[in-house]
Every structure is written in structure tokens, then in C-alpha cells.
Motif scaffolding. Structure first.
Motif, mmCIF file in Angstrom:
data_model
loop_
_atom_site.group_PDB
_atom_site.id
_atom_site.type_symbol
_atom_site.label_atom_id
_atom_site.label_comp_id
_atom_site.label_asym_id
_atom_site.label_seq_id
_atom_site.Cartn_x
_atom_site.Cartn_y
_atom_site.Cartn_z
ATOM 1 N N GLY A 30 6.871 -7.259 2.461
ATOM 2 C CA GLY A 30 5.920 -7.832 3.386
ATOM 3 C C GLY A 30 4.834 -8.604 2.663
ATOM 4 N N GLU A 31 4.007 -9.272 3.455
ATOM 5 C CA GLU A 31 2.921 -10.073 2.899
ATOM 6 C C GLU A 31 1.635 -9.778 3.656
ATOM 7 O OE1 GLU A 31 4.130 -14.095 3.244
ATOM 8 O OE2 GLU A 31 5.728 -13.957 1.742
ATOM 9 N N GLY A 32 0.503 -9.941 2.959
ATOM 10 C CA GLY A 32 -0.806 -9.824 3.612
ATOM 11 C C GLY A 32 -1.046 -8.436 4.185
ATOM 12 N N GLY A 46 1.360 -5.420 4.463
ATOM 13 C CA GLY A 46 1.661 -4.596 3.303
ATOM 14 C C GLY A 46 3.043 -4.876 2.749
ATOM 15 N N PRO A 47 3.386 -4.229 1.658
ATOM 16 C CA PRO A 47 4.698 -4.489 1.052
ATOM 17 C C PRO A 47 5.864 -4.013 1.907
ATOM 18 C CG PRO A 47 3.597 -2.679 -0.080
ATOM 19 C CD PRO A 47 2.598 -3.276 0.850
ATOM 20 N N VAL A 48 5.601 -3.021 2.805
ATOM 21 C CA VAL A 48 6.655 -2.498 3.682
ATOM 22 C C VAL A 48 6.158 -2.577 5.118
ATOM 23 C CG1 VAL A 48 8.200 -0.565 4.180
ATOM 24 C CG2 VAL A 48 7.342 -0.896 1.847
ATOM 25 N N PRO A 49 6.476 -3.633 5.845
ATOM 26 C CA PRO A 49 6.029 -3.742 7.236
ATOM 27 C C PRO A 49 6.449 -2.513 8.047
ATOM 28 C CG PRO A 49 6.983 -5.800 6.480
ATOM 29 C CD PRO A 49 7.251 -4.807 5.405
ATOM 30 N N GLY A 50 5.511 -2.001 8.832
ATOM 31 C CA GLY A 50 5.812 -0.842 9.677
ATOM 32 C C GLY A 50 5.491 0.498 9.031
ATOM 33 N N TRP A 51 5.191 0.531 7.747
ATOM 34 C CA TRP A 51 4.901 1.778 7.025
ATOM 35 C C TRP A 51 3.439 1.726 6.585
ATOM 36 C CZ3 TRP A 51 2.909 3.560 2.534
ATOM 37 C CH2 TRP A 51 3.317 4.812 2.042
ATOM 38 N N PHE A 52 2.654 2.795 6.881
ATOM 39 C CA PHE A 52 1.241 2.742 6.531
ATOM 40 C C PHE A 52 0.707 4.125 6.194
ATOM 41 C CE2 PHE A 52 1.824 2.768 11.132
ATOM 42 C CZ PHE A 52 1.076 3.853 11.558
ATOM 43 N N CYS A 53 -0.351 4.131 5.347
ATOM 44 C CA CYS A 53 -1.062 5.342 4.949
ATOM 45 C C CYS A 53 -2.391 5.398 5.677
ATOM 46 C CB CYS A 53 -1.370 5.326 3.453
ATOM 47 S SG CYS A 53 -0.012 5.740 2.387
ATOM 48 N N ILE A 54 -2.675 6.539 6.263
ATOM 49 C CA ILE A 54 -3.995 6.787 6.832
ATOM 50 C C ILE A 54 -4.749 7.689 5.865
ATOM 51 C CG2 ILE A 54 -5.263 7.796 8.764
ATOM 52 C CD1 ILE A 54 -3.748 5.260 9.500
ATOM 53 N N ALA A 55 -5.872 7.197 5.359
ATOM 54 C CA ALA A 55 -6.709 8.017 4.488
ATOM 55 C C ALA A 55 -7.508 8.973 5.354
ATOM 56 C CB ALA A 55 -7.641 7.136 3.668
ATOM 57 N N PHE A 79 -9.679 13.336 11.977
ATOM 58 C CA PHE A 79 -9.509 11.910 12.278
ATOM 59 C C PHE A 79 -10.833 11.179 12.451
ATOM 60 C CE2 PHE A 79 -4.973 12.625 13.062
ATOM 61 C CZ PHE A 79 -4.454 11.455 12.533
ATOM 62 N N ILE A 80 -11.943 11.896 12.509
ATOM 63 C CA ILE A 80 -13.237 11.219 12.553
ATOM 64 C C ILE A 80 -13.381 10.328 11.323
ATOM 65 C CG2 ILE A 80 -15.736 11.565 12.345
ATOM 66 C CD1 ILE A 80 -15.430 14.077 14.048
ATOM 67 N N LYS A 81 -12.875 10.780 10.191
ATOM 68 C CA LYS A 81 -13.021 10.050 8.927
ATOM 69 C C LYS A 81 -11.821 9.157 8.609
ATOM 70 C CE LYS A 81 -15.836 13.735 6.810
ATOM 71 N NZ LYS A 81 -17.025 12.968 6.421
ATOM 72 N N ALA A 82 -10.829 9.114 9.483
ATOM 73 C CA ALA A 82 -9.573 8.437 9.150
ATOM 74 C C ALA A 82 -9.718 6.913 9.176
ATOM 75 C CB ALA A 82 -8.492 8.862 10.133
ATOM 76 N N ARG A 83 -8.969 6.265 8.278
ATOM 77 C CA ARG A 83 -8.888 4.800 8.276
ATOM 78 C C ARG A 83 -7.555 4.397 7.651
ATOM 79 N NH1 ARG A 83 -9.801 2.856 3.110
ATOM 80 N NH2 ARG A 83 -10.667 4.467 1.711
ATOM 81 N N ALA A 84 -7.110 3.219 8.006
ATOM 82 C CA ALA A 84 -5.893 2.679 7.402
ATOM 83 C C ALA A 84 -6.231 2.232 5.991
ATOM 84 C CB ALA A 84 -5.371 1.510 8.223
ATOM 85 N N ALA A 85 -5.552 2.824 4.988
ATOM 86 C CA ALA A 85 -5.952 2.595 3.592
ATOM 87 C C ALA A 85 -4.920 1.839 2.792
ATOM 88 C CB ALA A 85 -6.233 3.940 2.909
ATOM 89 N N ALA A 86 -3.655 1.888 3.171
ATOM 90 C CA ALA A 86 -2.609 1.229 2.380
ATOM 91 C C ALA A 86 -1.411 0.969 3.279
ATOM 92 C CB ALA A 86 -2.200 2.096 1.189
ATOM 93 N N GLY A 87 -0.597 -0.005 2.850
ATOM 94 C CA GLY A 87 0.589 -0.340 3.618
ATOM 95 C C GLY A 87 0.291 -1.358 4.695
ATOM 96 N N ASP A 88 0.919 -1.182 5.856
ATOM 97 C CA ASP A 88 0.759 -2.108 6.968
ATOM 98 C C ASP A 88 -0.570 -1.820 7.657
ATOM 99 O OD1 ASP A 88 0.973 -3.639 9.281
ATOM 100 O OD2 ASP A 88 3.147 -3.354 9.417
ATOM 101 N N ILE A 89 -1.651 -2.420 7.141
ATOM 102 C CA ILE A 89 -3.000 -2.110 7.599
ATOM 103 C C ILE A 89 -3.163 -2.422 9.087
ATOM 104 C CG2 ILE A 89 -5.445 -2.646 7.329
ATOM 105 C CD1 ILE A 89 -4.342 -1.075 5.010
ATOM 106 N N GLU A 90 -2.577 -3.524 9.531
ATOM 107 C CA GLU A 90 -2.744 -3.913 10.929
ATOM 108 C C GLU A 90 -2.131 -2.857 11.859
ATOM 109 O OE1 GLU A 90 -1.567 -7.628 13.882
ATOM 110 O OE2 GLU A 90 -1.604 -7.921 11.700
#
Length: 963
Positions: free
Chosen positions: A160-162, A165-174, A271-282
């Protein structure tokens, strides 16, 4: 821009002069080679306290002295930005180069942040923010390298691009501190991995879950594998939905289903502190947006608010003047620690944030100030907690800087704490301890002010926290103090119940109720004296409930009843086993009259109603078992609680057996007629033994005899080929089956027919004529003794019931030789002592002076006096009382005394432990219960009383029957 060497200043005294000197020697050699000795000399006053305390930081410098020189010569923020750029560039490296490069950059980052922190160049926000930004950069590069490996292996069609992330559809929630940019110095990173199966760019034939899990493992390996260069970050994936039963990467649709159905308040808090941190951020942000209604509920009922409060109330809050010491304290999880500040903030955010978005900040101190601005926290409390948070987080960082260990605990050793004190700017460890203790007390006091009127969900033994995905250390210590042998297993079981792994906690209401019930369960198990047994048996029962709301509500509304039930679990494996197999037995508790005196007439009405709704013989059997189970449980609990005496319990168990036979005998007769046709005649069921004398206990067998009388020859019959003994034999067999055959609803009784005439050799059903003839001509003394307890339980007509009872009395009142009868009784007892000796001192039946001696004496008296019109009583106690004036008074008194004592003990032992039990091996609390049943102060006194009573009973028996 100011170089680090110009900004850094000493953090405190040198904790270990020798360690500092060794570090200086290493650095001077390197400085001499690289011509920066002057810079080292200039920086040394600030560096000496660092290397005199931290072996970890010293090691980082020893491995690469040039790294220190470069850092000191750089402006800290610019150097850190350069570190992030070099970390991002590793996304283009191969696996091995990226793995090594990330670890070296982590070491440089750690050294820079430590120097900037300890030297007073960066504040707490800059320190935690920099640690978090490096974690994000390292995650992004590691993910790209791992994804390229999947592409090269042919499992992906593209990178993936931008923002995708490198793997569209896969994401990490910090999550946690990582999500809030609050990472501590040696922190794990808590990430939850999700994916959209349809969005993954997978090659044909590649299964989405296997791919997502493999990629997650590869990412974790890149981050946390230890090599010669160390590791980057330990990765904790356990904040995902139900980590014990889900893969490391969870499909987003499944995650939504989980949170909507069994998501807990502590997960909302996470989840109060959760954010998208890596992968497919959108897509990660879209996931969090969709989850917002779960996190921030606008409408909360009282139960939901109380359950949020429970996050705080599970921590044991001591009085402020209780001793809080710095030695060995856990700065994060201990009393007055960081967690209490976070819970103080998060619980209020969960309650108020649904309607007030301005309170939703993921950062602890920002949220605290927002709560203050909204009037929910006083300015003084906000100031105190803010200062405490900064002090505790700074001390936590310094503890971790010593050896790069993920710990939050101050050492018990004064020498080790001296190192932390020095890094914190304190000249003396005692001054540091005092400051820490003052902070802990301040936090604990403020924490105790939150929701002050709510019931505590901790224990007097300590905190009982079952939120999160790992065992809480304070809770494990509490459970150990409460006497549980395996605290971790208890903690894990309770957490699984909170996750809705059993039906009783599958609903939100069930989980809310269990939050309140759990500490009561543990306290009650501890109070029983047998906490392991109580909890294990409660677990077996609770896990099989089909629904838990009504029963948990009852237990919470009636705490004494719940304590009794846990005591039953601890002391009564027989009852506990019944509940584990058939939790519906506890439905009887829902009856408000559960502890009222047992009314056999009411029980008959309940049984008749249940049987009237049954269709067919098998359904009748099931219905009878259901009613029996509830009523037997009720009697058993009344015995355990002391509400039912031995006499009442014996009658209640016998009445219940009567009611079962009254329901099953007509059904068995109807079944015999259905299969073979109508047979003219009458039949009766006669109880002998404990049932006949109405002295039954839990688990008693039924000693029965069926007596029939065929109609006169020529009476109408549809049975062509069956004789009377065949027909009534079939009836008897069906009655035995109805009473003893296990069904889907369980068992009733073991049935023994050996006391009928001719025992096992004669026909299973006895004709009226054969009965009369046998007891006139053939019956032996032991059979006549048994007949003294015969009682007609059911008959096909009132007239035949009367005739059967009359035949029994006629057989007993025939004249007999008293001396011969006494000799027979003595011989029988001697044979019994030889062939069936007592199994121990608690064999209340067969011991000398035990129940058999007393029964034989009472039965002998009846046989000896029956021909002269003496009293006939099936019940032993009633028989002994009836012979007042016909036998020695002292002997009768001794027999009655021993009978009452041993019956009281028998009822409790049979309800609780079953056959051949030795209460000496049971918990002290049960022995105390047994002593109460014996009307003495303790178990030792009970043994003495029992021995004395038996001796008296044996002497009385020999007085009446002969020695």
C-alpha cells in the motif's frame, strides 16, 4: 540552538563513586582517541551522577563511546528528529539490516532521552512524547519490512501507499500509554491489531486470518526479539478482544460484535487512550470512530454507573494514616500509585464523557484539568494529583533507567533506592523516601474521596482487581493472604467470567451483578476456612447456570444466604456436587419460604401439580426427580444452617420419599396395566428401615416391600396369561425402576427389597396370604426386628392400607419367648461386630454404643412387650420414650441422649460429606459447625461428649438386652 552539553546539568549526587570512576576511565580513553577530552571534562559533573547510578546507561556508552560524544554535541530536539528520520529510512532495508538498525537506534534514543530527562533539559511531556514517537516510527518501519517479506513470498499482490499503510486493511491501534503519548522509559507497547478481510491485497488462495496473524507475529518478532544489540520494544497484544480465545489479529467485524455484546468498562477505559498508530491509518481511525458509541455512552443507568465505579472500588483504600512506605512500593500499581490517578480520571471520563466531549482527552493530566474546568474536580485536588503524577512518573523512569527493566517497584534495598534517589536529585535516600511516601498518601487520600458512599469491592485483605488482561500483583497478594493456594488460577477464572465466558455473565446485567458478587464470593470462601474447595465447587456450579441475573440478584440482596451457600460449597461436597450437576436445584432458593418449616402437605400439592402436567411414565419420573432435587436440597441446606434438627430432617427426608412413592406407585401401576391389562386386586408399598422409621438422612436407601391381594376368582380381568404374582411383580419392578433408574433429570434412590419374606430368593412382590403365613411360621428374629419399622406408604385403596398395617401389627404381637428373643438379638449384634466392624471413631452406626445398638434395644423392647399390648413405634426416639416405666429409666435416658447426639451428627455428616467421612480431616470451620450440631463449644469437646454418650448407650443396651 543549544547543544546538549551546554544545557545539561547534574541531576543529583553520585550514588556509586566507583561505578562513576569506571565509566569515566572508559570515556577518557575514547575521548583521548577522538580528541574530545575537553568536552568530556566539561560535561562530567552532569554525567557522573548518571553513570554512578545506572549500569544500563553506562553499558550503552561503553559499547559505543562515540555515541555519547555525538549526542552531547547535538541540539537534543534536532538530534531526536534525525533519529526518527533514520528510523523511517530502515523501512527500505532488508530484514536483518532493519532488525539490527532498529536496536541500535533504540539504544541511541534511550541514551538521548535519559540525558535530556536527567539533565533537566526535557520535561515529562517531552520525555514520554519522544519515547512514543520513536515507538511509532519503529512500528511503521518494522511493519513495512514485514509486509515486503509477505509480498516477496507471494502472499500479497501489492504494498500500500500513504495512509493506507504497507498492508491496506490491516492496522494497529495503540492502547494505554502508547496511545496517549505517555510511554514510560522501559515500557511495553500495547497494541491491538485489527483487519478488514475484504480489503487485504491477498494473492489467490491466501486465507485472511492466517495472513493477518502471520504478519502480526512477524512485526512482533522484529520489535521484541532479543539479539546482541538488545530489543526495540516488548509488544503486548493482550488488549485485543478476549485475548484468551482470539488470535493476535482480529477481524474488525468480529471486534465490533465483541464490544457490543460483552465489552467491559475497563475496555472502554482502555480505548479512551486509543489511536491508530501504524498500518492503514485511515481505516484504523474509521474503526475508532465506529467504536465511539461503545466508548462514550450517552445514556447510563444506575447499574452501568455503579459498574464503572467498580473500576475504582476494587482497589483497597486504607485510611490516610495507615503506613505507606517507599520500600518495595509499586509506583504504578501500589496504593497511592499512578494507577489510582489514572482510574480517578478515567472513571469520571467514562461517566461524563458521553455527553461532554471536552472531557475525552486521552492524556491523563489534560483530562484532569478538563474535569477541573468543568467543576467535577476541585482545583486543589487537580493540583495535588498533577504534581503527584509527575513525581511518580519521573521516579518510575529512573527506576527503569537503572537496568532497562520493565518494573515500577522501588527496591527494598536502601542501596538500590539510593541510586533512584540520586537520579531524582535527592542527597539522602531518607529524604527521597519521605517525598515518595507523602505523594502516595496524597494520591490514596484523594482516591478514597472518589465515590465515597459506594460499597467497597475490595477485601479487608487488600485489593481485588479483575480488570485488564493480566493478573494484578496486589490482587494475587490479596488472594494469597486469604488462603487460596493458586491465586493466579482464581484471578484468571474470575476474569474469564467477566469476559462472559459462561452463561451467567453473558449479558451486561449479569456481568454488572457479578462485579459486585465476586468480592463477596472470595470473602465468603475465605471465611469458610476451606477457600480452595469453596471456590472450586462454586465454579463448577456457577459455570453451569443457564442464566445468572435472578440468582445473583438474590445473593446480593441476601448476603447471609449467599454466605451460607458458599459454606455449603466448602463443607458439603455432596450438596455441591448436586448443584454442579443440576444447578436448577437452586431454584428452590427463589422461594421466599425456603427456610420456613417444611410442610409436607404443601410439598404434596407441588408434586401433584408437577405430575399432573407430565405425559407418560417417563415424564412422571422426570417431574418427580425435579421436585425431589429441590426439596432434598432445601432440607440439606436447613440442616447445614442449623434451621432443621435431626428429628425434623429425618422426618422431612422420609416425607419426601413418601411423596415420591405416592406419585410413582400409581404411575407404575398404570404402566403395568398399560402393558399387560387390568388385573383385579389391591397392592400396598411398605417402607422399612430408615424410611419406615422416618429417620432418613441425605443419600439414604429405600428398604421396601410390596404386598398384594388378588381379587376373588371370577373378578373381571383383562389379563389373560398373567398370574397375580407375575402382574404385581411387574408392578414392583416398574416401581423400583421409577425410583432408582437415572434419567435426564438425575437419580432418586437406591432401592433394597431384601427385607421382604425369603429375601432375594422369594418373589419380588409378596401376597397377603404368604406374608401372614411367613411371619407366623418362618420369620426369624432379625426379620421381626426389621418389621418394627414397617410403615405403609401407599396403597391402591384405604381399606387395603389398613389391612396391610394390621397384618404387620398382628405379626409383631404374636407371643414369643423373651429370653430367646434377647439371645437372638445378642447373637445378631455379635455377628455384626465380627463381620462389619466400625470403620473408625466416626462410624456412628456400627460403633459400640452407636445407632445400631440403640435401634436393637428399642426394637427388642417392642418385640418383648408386643404380645402384652406394649407400644409399637416405627421411630426409635418415639419407641424409647414410649417405654418409660416398662424399662429402666436410666438406661432409656442414656439411649435417648446418645441417639439424639449421633442423629444430629449423622444428619450433618450425610448432608455434607457422605459415607465413611472423617470430619477430623475437614477444615476447622466445619469441625466447629459439627460441634455446634453436638451442642458443645468445640470439636475436642464433641469427641469427649460422643465417647461418653456411646459408653452410656452400650451399657444401657446391655442392661436391656443382656450383656
Amino acid at each position: 540552538m543549544t547543544r546538549l552539553i551546554d544545557a545539561i546539568r547534574p541531576c543529583g549526587p553520585i550514588a556509586d563513586e566507583k561505578a562513576a570512576e569506571r565509566a569515566r576511565n572508559v570515556l577518557e580513553e575514547a575521548a583521548a582517541r577522538d580528541s574530545w577530552s575537553a568536552e568530556l571534562e566539561r560535561a562530567w559533573p552532569a554525567l557522573a551522577p548518571v553513570f554512578g547510578a545506572s549500569s544500563y546507561l553506562t553499558g550503552l556508552v561503553r559499547r559505543d563511546p562515540g555515541r555519547l560524544r555525538d549526542l552531547l554535541d547535538s541540539e537534543p530536539q534536532a538530534r531526536f528528529d534525525d533519529l526518527l528520520e533514520r528510523t523511517a529510512a530502515l523501512a527500505d532495508a532488508d530484514w536483518d539490516a532493519a532488525k539490527a538498525g532498529l536496536r541500535k537506534l533504540k539504544a541511541e534514543t534511550h541514551l538521548l532521552i535519559a540525558l535530556a530527562d536527567l539533565g533537566g533539559v526535557w520535561n515529562l511531556d517531552q520525555v514520554t512524547g519522544s519515547l512514543t514517537r520513536f515507538a511509532d516510527a519503529a512500528l511503521a518501519s518494522a511493519l513495512t519490512v514485514a509486509a515486503r517479506g509477505e509480498l516477496d513470498a507471494g502472499r500479497m499482490t501489492r504494498l500500500g501507499e500513504g495512509d493506507e499503510g504497507p498492508v491496506p486493511g490491516w492496522f494497529c491501534i495503540a492502547m494505554g500509554k502508547h496511545g496517549a503519548y505517555e510511554l514510560n522509559y522501559s515500557s511495553d507497547i500495547d497494541i491491538s491489531v485489527f483487519y478488514e478481510p475484504e480489503a487485504l491485497p491477498l494473492a489467490d488462495g491466501v486465507e485472511s486470518q492466517a495472513f493477518a496473524v502471520r504478519l502480526t507475529h512477524r512485526l512482533a518478532d522484529m520489535m521484541q526479539d532479543k539479539t546482541g544489540d538488545g530489543y526495540v520494544f516488548r509488544v503486548d497484544l493482550r488488549l485485543r478482544p478476549d485475548p484468551s480465545s482470539t488470535p493476535p489479529a482480529v477481524p474488525a467485524p468480529a471486534a465490533f460484535d465483541y464490544y457490543e455484546s460483552v465489552g467491559q468498562n475497563w475496555e472502554r477505559a482502555a480505548f479512551i487512550k486509543a489511536r491508530a498508530a501504524a498500518g492503514d491509518i485511515e481505516r484504523g481511525q474509521a474503526f475508532l470512530d465506529e467504536l465511539a458509541p461503545f466508548i462514550w455512552r450517552k445514556n447510563l443507568d444506575f447499574a452501568a454507573i455503579a459498574d464503572i465505579h467498580s473500576i475504582k472500588r476494587q482497589i483497597h483504600v486504607h485510611k490516610v494514616d495507615d503506613r505507606l512506605t517507599a520500600k518495595g512500593v509499586d509506583l504504578k500499581l501500589g496504593r497511592g500509585g499512578i494507577r489510582e490517578i489514572e482510574f480517578y480520571v478515567q472513571t469520571q471520563q467514562l461517566i461524563l464523557g458521553g455527553r461532554h466531549p471536552e472531557l475525552r482527552s486521552p492524556r491523563t493530566l489534560d483530562a484532569l484539568r478538563a474535569l477541573e474546568a468543568a467543576g467535577h474536580v476541585s482545583p486543589q485536588a487537580a493540583d495535588e494529583l498533577t504534581e503527584a503524577y509527575r513525581q511518580l512518573r519521573s521516579a518510575e523512569h529512573r527506576v527503569q533507567m537503572l537496568a532497562d527493566e520493565q518494573t515500577h517497584r522501588l527496591s527494598e534495598s536502601d542501596g538500590e533506592r539510593k541510586r533512584v534517589a540520586a537520579l531524582s536529585g535527592f542527597d539522602r535516600v531518607r529524604s527521597f523516601d519521605t517525598a515518595i511516601e507523602r505523594t502516595l498518601k496524597t494520591v490514596n487520600r484523594r482516591y478514597g474521596e472518589l465515590f465515597p458512599d459506594e460499597e467497597q469491592l475490595s477485601s479487608r485483605f487488600g485489593s481485588l482487581i479483575f480488570t485488564g488482561v493480566e493478573d494484578d500483583p496486589e490482587t494475587l497478594a490479596t488472594l494469597a493472604r486469604m488462603g487460596f493456594s493458586h491465586p493466579a488460577a482464581i484471578s484468571q477464572t474470575i476474569r474469564s467470567w467477566h469476559h462472559g465466558h459462561i452463561q451467567a455473565t453473558r449479558t451486561a446485567r449479569g456481568r454488572e451483578l457479578f462485579t459486585r458478587l465476586a468480592p463477596r464470593l472470595l470473602d465468603a470462601a475465605q471465611a469458610s476456612g476451606a477457600p480452595d474447595a469453596a471456590f472450586t465447587r462454586f465454579e463448577a456450579f456457577f459455570s453451569k447456570l443457564s442464566s445468572g441475573v435472578q440468582l445473583q440478584s438474590l445473593f446480593l440482596a441476601q448476603p447471609k444466604l449467599f454466605e451460607l451457600m458458599v459454606q455449603v460449597m466448602a463443607f458439603a461436597p455432596r450438596l455441591a456436587s448436586t448443584l454442579a450437576r443440576r444447578p436448577a436445584a437452586l431454584d428452590a432458593l427463589l422461594d421466599g419460604a425456603f427456610f420456613a418449616s417444611i410442610d409436607s402437605d404443601e410439598d404434596r400439592r407441588v408434586m401433584a401439580h408437577a405430575v399432573s402436567r407430565a405425559d407418560g411414565f417417563e415424564e412422571v419420573m422426570d417431574a418427580v426427580r425435579r421436585i425431589h432435587r429441590e426439596q432434598a436440597f432445601r432440607v440439606g441446606v436447613q440442616v447445614m444452617s442449623g434451621a432443621a434438627s435431626a428429628e425434623l430432617a429425618g422426618r422431612a427426608f422420609a416425607d419426601l420419599a413418601d411423596i415420591c412413592m405416592e406419585a410413582l406407585a400409581p404411575a407404575a401401576l398404570a404402566e403395568a396395566e398399560r402393558l399387560g391389562g387390568h388385573f383385579p386386586g389391591e397392592v400396598a408399598v411398605i417402607a422399612l428401615g430408615k424410611c419406615g422409621s422416618r429417620e432418613m438422612s441425605a443419600g439414604s436407601d429405600l428398604d421396601l416391600m410390596t404386598l398384594y391381594r388378588a381379587a376373588e376368582p371370577g373378578a373381571a380381568s383383562s389379563v389373560k396369561e398373567w398370574s397375580a404374582d407375575v402382574f404385581y411383580g411387574r408392578f414392583t419392578q416398574r416401581l423400583i425402576a421409577a425410583l432408582s433408574t437415572p434419567t435426564g433429570e438425575g437419580e432418586l434412590y437406591e432401592v433394597d427389597m431384601q427385607l421382604r419374606p425369603s429375601g432375594t430368593k422369594g418373589p419380588v412382590a409378596v401376597s397377603f396370604t404368604a406374608f401372614e403365613d411367613y411371619y407366623e411360621r418362618e420369620a426369624e428374629t432379625w426379620e421381626l426386628l426389621a418389621l418394627t419399622r414397617a410403615r405403609v406408604v401407599w396403597a391402591s385403596s384405604p381399606d387395603f392400607a389398613q389391612a396391610a398395617a394390621g397384618a404387620v401389627e398382628t405379626a409383631l404381637r404374636r407371643p414369643r419367648d423373651r429370653a430367646r428373643t434377647a439371645a437372638d438379638v445378642r447373637d445378631m449384634r455379635a455377628l455384626l461386630e465380627q463381620e462389619r466392624p466400625p470403620k473408625g471413631e466416626w462410624d456412628l452406626k456400627l460403633s459400640r454404643g452407636g445407632l445400631v445398638d440403640i435401634e436393637f434395644a428399642a426394637q427388642f423392647l417392642q418385640l418383648a412387650h408386643a404380645a402384652d399390648g406394649g407400644p409399637l413405634r416405627q421411630n426409635t426416639a418415639e419407641a424409647l420414650a414410649a417405654f418409660e416405666g416398662l424399662a429402666p429409666t436410666d438406661a432409656l435416658a442414656a439411649l435417648r441422649k446418645a441417639w439424639t447426639l449421633q442423629q444430629n451428627l449423622t444428619q450433618l455428616l450425610k448432608v455434607a460429606l457422605g459415607d465413611n467421612a472423617d470430619p477430623s480431616d475437614e477444615p476447622k470451620a466445619f469441625r466447629t459447625l459439627l460441634a455446634r450440631a453436638g451442642d458443645v463449644r468445640d470439636f475436642r469437646a464433641l469427641r469427649t461428649k460422643l465417647e461418653t454418650a456411646r459408653k452410656g448407650a452400650r451399657t444401657a443396651y446391655e442392661t436391656i438386652v443382656g450383656p
